[in-house]
Design an enzyme around this catalytic site. Structure first.
Site, PDB file in Angstrom:
ATOM      1  N   HIS A 124       0.861  -1.186   0.000  1.00 34.27           N
ATOM      2  CA  HIS A 124       0.000   0.000   0.000  1.00 34.27           C
ATOM      3  C   HIS A 124       0.897   1.236   0.000  1.00 34.27           C
ATOM      4  O   HIS A 124       1.515   1.576  -0.995  1.00 34.27           O
ATOM      5  CB  HIS A 124      -0.922  -0.066   1.216  1.00 34.27           C
ATOM      6  CG  HIS A 124      -2.029   0.948   1.219  1.00 34.27           C
ATOM      7  ND1 HIS A 124      -2.288   1.785   0.155  1.00 34.27           N
ATOM      8  CD2 HIS A 124      -2.959   1.280   2.168  1.00 34.27           C
ATOM      9  CE1 HIS A 124      -3.321   2.560   0.445  1.00 34.27           C
ATOM     10  NE2 HIS A 124      -3.738   2.279   1.662  1.00 34.27           N
ATOM     11  N   HIS A 156      -1.836  -1.861 -11.005  1.00 33.36           N
ATOM     12  CA  HIS A 156      -2.604  -1.333  -9.878  1.00 33.36           C
ATOM     13  C   HIS A 156      -3.822  -2.216  -9.657  1.00 33.36           C
ATOM     14  O   HIS A 156      -4.373  -2.767 -10.615  1.00 33.36           O
ATOM     15  CB  HIS A 156      -3.036   0.111 -10.152  1.00 33.36           C
ATOM     16  CG  HIS A 156      -3.519   0.837  -8.935  1.00 33.36           C
ATOM     17  ND1 HIS A 156      -4.813   0.722  -8.475  1.00 33.36           N
ATOM     18  CD2 HIS A 156      -2.876   1.667  -8.077  1.00 33.36           C
ATOM     19  CE1 HIS A 156      -4.948   1.467  -7.388  1.00 33.36           C
ATOM     20  NE2 HIS A 156      -3.794   2.043  -7.121  1.00 33.36           N
ATOM     21  N   ASP A 164       3.198   5.412  -7.633  1.00 29.00           N
ATOM     22  CA  ASP A 164       4.351   5.085  -6.800  1.00 29.00           C
ATOM     23  C   ASP A 164       5.644   5.010  -7.601  1.00 29.00           C
ATOM     24  O   ASP A 164       6.729   5.169  -7.041  1.00 29.00           O
ATOM     25  CB  ASP A 164       4.124   3.743  -6.097  1.00 29.00           C
ATOM     26  CG  ASP A 164       2.908   3.769  -5.203  1.00 29.00           C
ATOM     27  OD1 ASP A 164       2.822   4.681  -4.370  1.00 29.00           O
ATOM     28  OD2 ASP A 164       2.038   2.894  -5.352  1.00 29.00           O
TER      29      ASP A 164
END
Length: 432
Positions: free
Chosen positions: A267, A308, A367
Site C-alpha cells: 500500500h 494497480h 508510486d
C-alpha cells in the site's frame, strides 16, 4: 419507477430469491445482499472484498478501465494543475471547492491548529533514535485523543469538524518531528506565515542555526504529490479507518489505524519498494536482465510501481507526476537529468513495449515516480510513507465524517467461510 432486481436460484432446491439493485451516479451498479443470509442462510464469499461495495460514498470515484479519478466530481488532472492542497482538503471535507472567503477562513483554522502540545513532544524521546518514522507516527497520532478531550463526542458534528481540522493541521508537525528525532536535530515550531507545504518543508529542513526559506518549486511539487495522494476511494487504509470508526472509536485512534494499514509495502510503502528496485537494477544496461527476471514466474523479483489493483489503464496520477519529475530534477540537480530518473524512464519505455506487460496492462502507477521526486527533494526513503500519510489524512477524515453522518451506518462485521475442525471434545492432558 420500477425497482431493478436480480434473481438468484439455488439449483439444488429450486428456491429463488430476488435482491434489489442499487445504481450509483457513476460506475457499476451493486446488488443489495443485506437480506441474503436471512432469506437463504448463506453468506457471499469475496476474499479481499474485490467485488463488494462496503458503503455509500460521495467523495471519490475511480474508473480503473478508463484511467479516471474524480474528487467530488472534479478530474484529478484539473485539481493537480489549478488547486492548492488545502483547497482539495476543503473539497473532500465539505463537498465543494471553497470561494476565497471560505478558503481564507479554512487556512486560518488549519494554521491555528498546527502546533502540538508541549507534553506530546516528550513522547518522541521514548523511541529509539533509529526508530522508523511510521512507527513513531502510529503511536503519536493515536495518543492525540489524550490531549483533546474537548472535541471527542463523535455524535456532535462540530466536534467531528474540529477533530478533522486538528488532524489535517497537526499531521505535518508530527511527521517533521518524526524526521527530526530520527536525525537527531531539534524540533522546529510551525510558521503560520507559510503555506501548508512550505511550512512542512520548514519544519523538516530548518534548524535554529540559520534562516531557511522553502524552495518554491519544492513547494509546488509537494503540493502536487499531496493532491494526488489525498484520497483513493475505499483502499486498504481508508477501509481500515472506516472499520475502526464503525465501532465508535475516536477519530485519532481511527486515523492511527489507517496509518498502520498504510505502512504495508503493498500500500503506502510501494514507493519505497520502487526506489529499492531501481537501486538494485543499478544501470540502464541491466534492464533487460531484470525484465526477464520479472517475467520468470520462478524468480522472486517483481517490477515495483507497475500495475494497480484498480487501474487497468495508465494511472492518471502517474501521467501528471511524470511531468513534474522533469521539472523538479532539472531545477534541483546540476545536471539536466538524474541517473535514477533516466533509469526509471527507460524501464518504463521498455516495459510498455514488451508484450508480456502490455497484455497484462501493467502500466506505471503513481508510486513509480513519487519516490524519485521525494529523493530529489532530499527526503529520506524511510519518510516516504509518512509523506503519503500526511496527504491521505484529508481523505481519511472526510470518509470518517461521511460514515458517522450516514444514517445507515452500523458497526462493520465481515463474515467468514469456516474451514477448521468440526466440534470435538476436550481430551485430558494425560490421554493425548
Amino acid at each position: 419507477m420500477v425497482e431493478k432486481t436480480v434473481t438468484l436460484t439455488d439449483k439444488s432446491t429450486g428456491k429463488s430469491v430476488e435482491l434489489p439493485v442499487k445504481d450509483g451516479v457513476l460506475g457499476p451498479s451493486a446488488v443489495d445482499i443485506t437480506t441474503l443470509y436471512a432469506q437463504t442462510g448463506m453468506f457471499t464469499f469475496d476474499p479481499g472484498f474485490v467485488s463488494t461495495a462496503s458503503c455509500n460514498s460521495a467523495i471519490t470515484f475511480i474508473d480503473g478501465d478508463e484511467g479516471i479519478l474524480l474528487y467530488r466530481g472534479y478530474p484529478i488532472e484539473q485539481l493537480a494543475e489549478k488547486a492548492s492542497f488545502l483547497e482539495v482538503a476543503y473539497l473532500l471535507l465539505y463537498g465543494d471547492l471553497p470561494d476565497q472567503a471560505q478558503l481564507d477562513n479554512f487556512k486560518g483554522l488549519i494554521s491555528r491548529h498546527t502546533m502540538i502540545n508541549e507534553t506530546l513532544k516528550t513522547f518522541f524521546d521514548g523511541f529509539r533514535y533509529d526508530a522508523h518514522p511510521m512507527a513513531i507516527m502510529v503511536g503519536v497520532v493515536g495518543s492525540l485523543s489524550a490531549f483533546y478531550h474537548d472535541s471527542l463526542d463523535i455524535h456532535n458534528p462540530r466536534h467531528r469538524e474540529i477533530s478533522a481540522h486538528r488532524l489535517i493541521a497537526k499531521m505535518p508537525t508530527i511527521a517533521a518531528a518524526c524526521f527530526k528525532h530520527n536525525v537527531g536535530e531539534p524540533f522546529m515550531y510551525p510558521r503560520n506565515d507559510l503555506g501548508y507545504c512550505g511550512n512542512f518543508l520548514h519544519m523538516l529542513f530548518a534548524t535554529p542555526c540559520e534562516d531557511y526559506e522553502p524552495d518554491p518549486l519544492a513547494e509546488k511539487a509537494l503540493n502536487l504529490l499531496f493532491i494526488l495522494h489525498a484520497d483513493h476511494e475505499q483502499n486498504a487504509s481508508t477501509s481500515t479507518v472506516r472499520l475502526a470508526g464503525s465501532s465508535g472509536a475516536n477519530p485519532f485512534a481511527c486515523v492511527a489505524s489507517g496509518i498502520a494499514s498504510l505502512w504495508g509495502p503493498a500500500h503506502g510503502g510501494a514507493n519505497e519498494a520502487v526506489l529499492a528496485m531501481l537501486e538494485e537494477i543499478g544501470d540502464v544496461s541491466n534492464i533487460d536482465k531484470y525484465i526477464a527476471k520479472a517475467k520468470d514466474k520462478d524468480d522472486a523479483f517483481r517490477l515495483m510501481g507497475f500495475g494497480h489493483r484498480v487501474y487497468k489503464n495508465y494511472d492518471p496520477r502517474a501521467k501528471i507526476i511524470r511531468q513534474v519529475c522533469h521539472q523538479v530534477l532539472d531545477h534541483l540537480r546540476s545536471t539536466s537529468r538524474h541517473p535514477m530518473f533516466e533509469l526509471a524512464l527507460r524501464l518504463e519505455e521498455i516495459a510498455l513495449q514488451d508484450e508480456y506487460f502490455v497484455e497484462r496492462k501493467l502500466y506505471p502507477n503513481v508510486d513509480f515516480y513519487s519516490g524519485i521526486i521525494y529523493r530529489a527533494l532530499g527526503i529520506p526513503t524511510n519518510m516516504f510513507t509518512v509523506m503519503f500519510a500526511i496527504a491521505r489524512t484529508a481523505g481519511w477524515v472526510s470518509h470518517w465524517m461521511e460514515m458517522i453522518a450516514d444514517p445507515q451506518h452500523r458497526i462493520s462485521r465481515p463474515r467468514q467461510l469456516y474451514i477448521g475442525e468440526k466440534r470435538r471434545d476436550f481430551v485430558p492432558l494425560n490421554e493425548r
